[in-house]
Design a protein around this motif. Structure first.
Motif, PDB file in Angstrom:
ATOM      1  N   PRO A 208       0.834  -1.201   0.000  1.00 24.15           N
ATOM      2  CA  PRO A 208       0.000   0.000   0.000  1.00 24.15           C
ATOM      3  C   PRO A 208       0.865   1.246   0.000  1.00 24.15           C
ATOM      4  N   VAL A 209       0.284   2.399  -0.332  1.00 19.57           N
ATOM      5  CA  VAL A 209       1.072   3.628  -0.433  1.00 19.57           C
ATOM      6  C   VAL A 209       1.609   4.067   0.919  1.00 19.57           C
TER       7      VAL A 209
ATOM      8  N   SER B 289      -6.345  10.178   3.738  1.00 25.44           N
ATOM      9  CA  SER B 289      -5.634   9.231   2.881  1.00 25.44           C
ATOM     10  C   SER B 289      -4.545   9.936   2.092  1.00 25.44           C
TER      11      SER B 289
ATOM     12  N   ALA C 129      -0.493   9.478   2.376  1.00 25.82           N
ATOM     13  CA  ALA C 129       0.249   9.025   1.201  1.00 25.82           C
ATOM     14  C   ALA C 129       1.387   9.983   0.874  1.00 25.82           C
TER      15      ALA C 129
ATOM     16  N   LEU D 220      -8.353   3.024   6.702  1.00 20.86           N
ATOM     17  CA  LEU D 220      -7.166   3.630   6.098  1.00 20.86           C
ATOM     18  C   LEU D 220      -5.915   2.977   6.686  1.00 20.86           C
ATOM     19  N   PRO D 221      -4.977   2.558   5.809  1.00 17.21           N
ATOM     20  CA  PRO D 221      -5.081   2.581   4.349  1.00 17.21           C
ATOM     21  C   PRO D 221      -6.230   1.706   3.869  1.00 17.21           C
TER      22      PRO D 221
ATOM     23  N   ASP E 108      -7.602   5.371  -0.757  1.00 21.20           N
ATOM     24  CA  ASP E 108      -6.319   5.514  -1.448  1.00 21.20           C
ATOM     25  C   ASP E 108      -6.517   5.403  -2.962  1.00 21.20           C
TER      26      ASP E 108
ATOM     27  N   ASN F 156      -7.709   8.704  -4.392  1.00 15.81           N
ATOM     28  CA  ASN F 156      -6.598   9.630  -4.608  1.00 15.81           C
ATOM     29  C   ASN F 156      -5.744   9.220  -5.800  1.00 15.81           C
ATOM     30  N   GLU F 157      -5.730   7.933  -6.111  1.00 16.47           N
ATOM     31  CA  GLU F 157      -5.040   7.500  -7.321  1.00 16.47           C
ATOM     32  C   GLU F 157      -5.765   8.045  -8.550  1.00 16.47           C
TER      33      GLU F 157
END
Length: 355
Positions: free
Chosen positions: A24-25, A93, A97, A331-332, A336, A339-340
């Motif tokens: 994950p980020v 998030s 990140a 979260l995560p 996420d 936001n990608e």
């Protein structure tokens, strides 16, 4: 704008979550900026399966989130999330990140203390090395909540459908604004007896929630068109995020704690919300270009990604009757991916500006 429109179409056609064992980020439990309510790992959730999926489009490639690239694009800018707690999900998030990509994490400062945020509805992080801030403004309806007392001291609440909520902190001149609203527009939360909705001097004896929602969005759209400098500010709107309560609602025993996998059969998805059709209609009539992050369908599959009983530090000591959270997201986790999508959209907007 053609590239942005093309991405919007691609997002609307996305239909599947695929297994992905990439990291994950940011690692579970690693980000100190998360609200306890979203920190499922620290709250005792025993599985991490909900982190093993990635949203995959048909005929389109969504680049992986690159925090350093995002910070370079945000250098010298102010980004503001305005809306309800689902937007706060997305905001935290993104902050986490971006924090992961910063080598010297002591160079990230909270502008307002947590107590101040909760009382005034504003919270901000400043990334000093990039001279940028990522803010959140609480505005669950986008329009003004109105509280007063009559001569007898009885408290009265109304929602002014014709007035944008006046924030304690101005944000109209920010470089990027992401709005959302939706989850508070339910009969349970907006019907508080007669005479709740007001427009001008008119107080409605009865008004359907969807009609009130449309009036509020038109007020928001008029405000954006009148106050946002379209050559300076990029405006985004986050769509409705699906909930997954089973055998009851949030306040009547609804639960989702047994869910460990996404929905795979499209027939099990809930119908597309009327509120999102209303939103799309309002956006289409605006003068200001608004990039619509349509996350409704993609979240519809993810019944496994909610905090459920893992919503407070002591929820592993589950007691009968505890209220589960099947609306927000761990979260995560799923935000996420929102936001990608935002990252991909912002990359394209930079391409549009330079072409």
């Amino acid at each position: 704008m053609m590239l942005l429109q093309a991405l919007a179409l691609a997002i609307s056609l996305m239909e599947s979550w695929v297994l992905d064992d990439s990291d994950p980020v940011y690692q579970p439990g690693s980000c100190p900026f998360l609200d306890d309510a979203f920190n499922c790992f620290n709250n005792g959730r025993p599985d991490l399966d909900y982190l093993r999926y990635r949203w995959k489009p048909h005929g389109c490639h969504i680049p992986r989130f690159d925090g350093r690239q995002m910070l370079r694009m945000l250098r010298g800018k102010r980004m503001v999330f305005v809306g309800d707690s689902l937007n706060r999900n997305m905001w935290q998030s993104l902050v986490c990140a971006l924090r992961e990509s910063v080598e010297n994490k002591s160079r990230i400062f909270q502008i307002e203390g947590r107590r101040e945020f909760r009382t005034r509805g504003f919270y901000s992080f400043n990334f000093v090395d990039y001279n940028c801030s990522i803010d959140f403004v609480k505005s669950p309806f986008l329009v003004q909540e109105w509280r007063s007392s009559d001569r007898r001291g009885n408290r009265r609440e109304r929602l002014r459908l014709d007035m944008i909520q006046t924030p304690s902190f101005n944000y109209h001149d920010a470089d990027i604004i992401i709005f959302n609203t939706g989850h508070w527009w339910t009969h349970q939360k907006t019907y508080k007896g007669k005479n709740y909705f007001q427009e001008g001097r008119r107080v409605y004896n009865r008004l359907e929630v969807n009609e009130a929602y449309q009036k509020a969005l038109r007020t928001w759209a008029k405000w954006v068109d009148s106050n946002i400098n379209r050559s300076h500010t990029r405006v985004f709107f986050g769509g409705y995020s699906a909930s997954h309560f089973r055998r009851g609602k949030w306040d009547s025993g609804g639960h989702c704690h047994e869910e460990r996998q996404p929905i795979t059969n499209d027939t099990q998805l809930k119908p597309y919300p009327l509120m999102m059709k209303i939103l799309e209609s309002v956006i289409s009539e605006m003068k200001t270009p608004v990039f619509y992050l349509n996350i409704t369908r993609m979240t519809g599959y993810r019944k496994d990604g909610h905090p459920s009983v893992y919503r407070k530090p002591d929820v592993h000591q589950r007691t009968p009757g505890i209220i589960q959270d099947c609306s927000h997201w761990c979260l995560p986790g799923v935000p996420d991916s929102w936001n990608e999508l935002f990252y991909a959209a912002y990359l394209l907007s930079h391409h549009d500006l330079s072409s």
